[in-house]
Scaffold this active site. Sequence first.
Site, PDB file in Angstrom:
ATOM      1  N   ILE A  33      12.385  27.657  -2.981  1.00 35.92           N
ATOM      2  CA  ILE A  33      13.527  27.849  -3.881  1.00 35.92           C
ATOM      3  C   ILE A  33      13.300  29.012  -4.857  1.00 35.92           C
ATOM      4  CG2 ILE A  33      12.856  26.287  -5.777  1.00 35.92           C
ATOM      5  CD1 ILE A  33      15.787  25.063  -5.229  1.00 35.92           C
ATOM      6  N   GLN A  95      -2.030  24.507  -7.045  1.00 33.14           N
ATOM      7  CA  GLN A  95      -1.091  23.597  -6.372  1.00 33.14           C
ATOM      8  C   GLN A  95      -0.253  22.864  -7.423  1.00 33.14           C
ATOM      9  OE1 GLN A  95      -2.832  20.543  -3.833  1.00 33.14           O
ATOM     10  NE2 GLN A  95      -0.863  20.165  -2.809  1.00 33.14           N
ATOM     11  N   HIS A 101       1.196  21.939   1.770  1.00 30.61           N
ATOM     12  CA  HIS A 101       2.165  22.907   2.295  1.00 30.61           C
ATOM     13  C   HIS A 101       1.538  24.273   2.426  1.00 30.61           C
ATOM     14  CE1 HIS A 101       2.514  22.841  -2.112  1.00 30.61           C
ATOM     15  NE2 HIS A 101       2.740  24.149  -2.034  1.00 30.61           N
ATOM     16  N   PHE A 102       1.942  24.970   3.476  1.00 31.55           N
ATOM     17  CA  PHE A 102       1.579  26.372   3.651  1.00 31.55           C
ATOM     18  C   PHE A 102       2.741  27.231   3.161  1.00 31.55           C
ATOM     19  CE2 PHE A 102      -1.424  24.627   6.722  1.00 31.55           C
ATOM     20  CZ  PHE A 102      -2.526  25.449   6.537  1.00 31.55           C
TER      21      PHE A 102
HETATM   22  P1  5GP Z   1       2.445  25.287  -4.946  1.00 41.31           P
HETATM   23  O1  5GP Z   1       2.156  26.008  -6.229  1.00 41.31           O
HETATM   24  O2  5GP Z   1       2.389  23.796  -5.117  1.00 41.31           O
HETATM   25  O3  5GP Z   1       1.603  25.786  -3.809  1.00 41.31           O
HETATM   26  O4  5GP Z   1       3.920  25.718  -4.572  1.00 41.31           O
HETATM   27  C1  5GP Z   1       5.022  24.895  -4.654  1.00 41.31           C
HETATM   28  C2  5GP Z   1       6.237  25.719  -4.253  1.00 41.31           C
HETATM   29  O5  5GP Z   1       7.325  24.822  -4.072  1.00 41.31           O
HETATM   30  C3  5GP Z   1       6.669  26.743  -5.307  1.00 41.31           C
HETATM   31  O6  5GP Z   1       6.610  28.055  -4.742  1.00 41.31           O
HETATM   32  C4  5GP Z   1       8.092  26.332  -5.671  1.00 41.31           C
HETATM   33  O7  5GP Z   1       8.966  27.424  -5.841  1.00 41.31           O
HETATM   34  C5  5GP Z   1       8.503  25.451  -4.499  1.00 41.31           C
HETATM   35  N1  5GP Z   1       9.424  24.368  -4.837  1.00 41.31           N
HETATM   36  C6  5GP Z   1       9.275  23.474  -5.858  1.00 41.31           C
HETATM   37  N2  5GP Z   1      10.285  22.589  -5.859  1.00 41.31           N
HETATM   38  C7  5GP Z   1      11.087  22.925  -4.819  1.00 41.31           C
HETATM   39  C8  5GP Z   1      12.300  22.371  -4.306  1.00 41.31           C
HETATM   40  O8  5GP Z   1      12.854  21.396  -4.820  1.00 41.31           O
HETATM   41  N3  5GP Z   1      12.842  22.969  -3.226  1.00 41.31           N
HETATM   42  C9  5GP Z   1      12.257  24.063  -2.634  1.00 41.31           C
HETATM   43  N4  5GP Z   1      12.877  24.573  -1.556  1.00 41.31           N
HETATM   44  N5  5GP Z   1      11.109  24.608  -3.080  1.00 41.31           N
HETATM   45  C10 5GP Z   1      10.541  24.052  -4.172  1.00 41.31           C
END
Ligand code: 5GP
Length: 137
Positions: A33, A95, A101-102
Amino acid sequence: MEDPDCIFCKIAKGQIPSAKVYESNDVLAFLDISPANKGHCLVIPKRHFETLTDMPDIELAALSAAVKKVALSVYTSLKADGFNIFMNNKKAAGQIVPHAHFHIVPRFKDDGISFDWPHRKYGEGELEEYAGKIKVK
Ligand code: 5GP
Ligand code: ZN
């Protein structure tokens, strides 16, 4: 296994909408997003695991195969010049969403994104010391 409060579990179950780009029995890929570049995708196991090392090999194999398919599609369909694949495991590594997730980020020449880190040096004997510690048993 499922965490009722986990945002990616909700996305996997369709309780929260997402812009899907790939789906199989075990895996879902959708647009991040808040992308680093437009087309930035996230690829998740539908089952809840916090990190890569929590995943059984068979499910990680399915996830990895999906990452490859999505990366190829991102690269070709967006006519990208390259792509990054990365994964943050645990808060200290960035994280934010604790569901494995990748990230797949399409890259374009001179797009201004930098994944930079310091290039430290090993002291005398440290290279061998670290290799010895990490050596997989
Ligand atoms: P992390 O930092 O955990 O590796 O990345 C999480 C990612 O999830 C972030 O890049 C953030 O923009 C994305 N994200 C968080 N909430 C949502 C959501 O509700 N929908 C989508 N499509 N992406 C999300
Ligand atoms: Zn989850």
